[in-house]
Scaffold this motif. Sequence first.
Motif, PDB file in Angstrom:
ATOM      1  N   ASN A   1      24.308  95.037   3.836  1.00  0.00           N
ATOM      2  CA  ASN A   1      24.966  94.005   3.018  1.00  0.00           C
ATOM      3  C   ASN A   1      26.472  94.192   2.898  1.00  0.00           C
TER       4      ASN A   1
ATOM      5  N   CYS B   1      24.207  85.490  -2.769  1.00  0.00           N
ATOM      6  CA  CYS B   1      24.923  86.628  -3.344  1.00  0.00           C
ATOM      7  C   CYS B   1      24.559  86.789  -4.819  1.00  0.00           C
TER       8      CYS B   1
ATOM      9  N   ASN C   1      18.492  88.300  -0.704  1.00  0.00           N
ATOM     10  CA  ASN C   1      19.251  88.560  -1.933  1.00  0.00           C
ATOM     11  C   ASN C   1      18.496  88.066  -3.176  1.00  0.00           C
TER      12      ASN C   1
ATOM     13  N   ALA D   1      24.335  89.117   1.010  1.00  0.00           N
ATOM     14  CA  ALA D   1      23.489  89.491   2.149  1.00  0.00           C
ATOM     15  C   ALA D   1      24.016  88.787   3.390  1.00  0.00           C
TER      16      ALA D   1
END
Length: 402
Positions: free
Chosen positions: A44, A110, A80, A63
């Motif tokens: 990530n 995110c 994510n 991600a």
Amino acid sequence: MSKFTTEYFTMTEADVLAYVTEEVGIFSINDPLSCQEIGDGNLNYIFRIFNEATQESIILKQAGPYARISEEFKVSPTRNRIEFHILSLHNELVNGLVPQVHRYDSVMNCTLMEDLSDHMILREALLQRKILPGIEHALSTYMARTLLLTSDVVMDPQHKKALMAKFINPELCAITEDLVYSEPFYDCPRNDMIPRTKALAAELIWENEAIQLEITKLKFKFMTQAQALLHGDLHTGAIFVKEGSVKVIDPEFAFYGPMGHDLGNLMANFMFAYVNGVVSGAEREAPDFLPWLKEMAVSTLELFKKAFLELWELEAAQAYKQVKGFSLHYLNEVLADSAACAGAELCRRIIGLAHVKDMAGIENLEHRERAEAICLHAAKILILNSKNIQKGTDYFDCLMLP
Ligand code: SR1
Ligand code: MG
């Protein structure tokens, strides 16, 4: 409509600044902000946003569409979602032992979360021979509570199955099935090891039929036993520490699987740190470190057993609580799985693609060869003899040290 609400893209530091000011509004565009991508993991992007005026900071974890370690691994950035939801759940189950999460964005894939920059990654701390009093209490509590409280022992079966559905995680499970439970156990082209270790892996692991059988059983357990909601990747690189604080991070591999996968993973990573210390002369530089590390690792397992049985008495459904001997039978199976999983983790970090600094970072080749040999011999015992490995000290007894 902003560019952040239409289509996913991987953000730059400048995009992240625009995101936290214009899109989310947690900072103002007039704030003296800086943003740095600080991620060093395999998968990530981790951005730290810092307000120099107030000294406030926050982390944005996004991600990416494939793993940073190798573009061979295409993994949907929607993973994510799993991470946000499990951290939210863990904030209820083990409050204070995981970072707080503020916001999840299903377009940008995110999560905004607490900044733990005042902490240190446990693997690094152990490589620097730091003594961290009391972390065994936090780690054993984390495992006992997250595992038992999400299992059928405690949960209503319908509710548990709903959680199983919510945390179905086939892509990341496939990575573990390949990288942990398959590739290290044959001469797979994607494996990556030094020549002396390759010869030893062939002799000790690849040509050993009993190991092949045990690992195949273990892989099937990982794929089919929906026992508890696991962290899924509980190594020392997924734990932040500072004096008096432990935070378990990075649960994106979470799914319903066998409890021993988490427990064994952590024990194996303690063994890596220990063997690193042994071959690198930690005894001379920091004489108290290795005895402390061993005692801490042993206690983590012993305290886990204690916490598990106490929690069982408090929280297990009556149907299981009333059956004499069932809690011990259940725990003993978890412990046997844990030993075998520790063996698999030891093999895969040495033979497979994804290494740990405790081994691969040993610069002196002879020391590295020795460290890897000690761990592979221990792995063989853990895998073949898993049913007899029930105590924390049993793990360290597998290490054939000079
Ligand atoms: C492709 S990902 C490689 C490894 O990094 C993660 O942290 C997991 O341990 C995975 O196996
Ligand atoms: Mg990770």
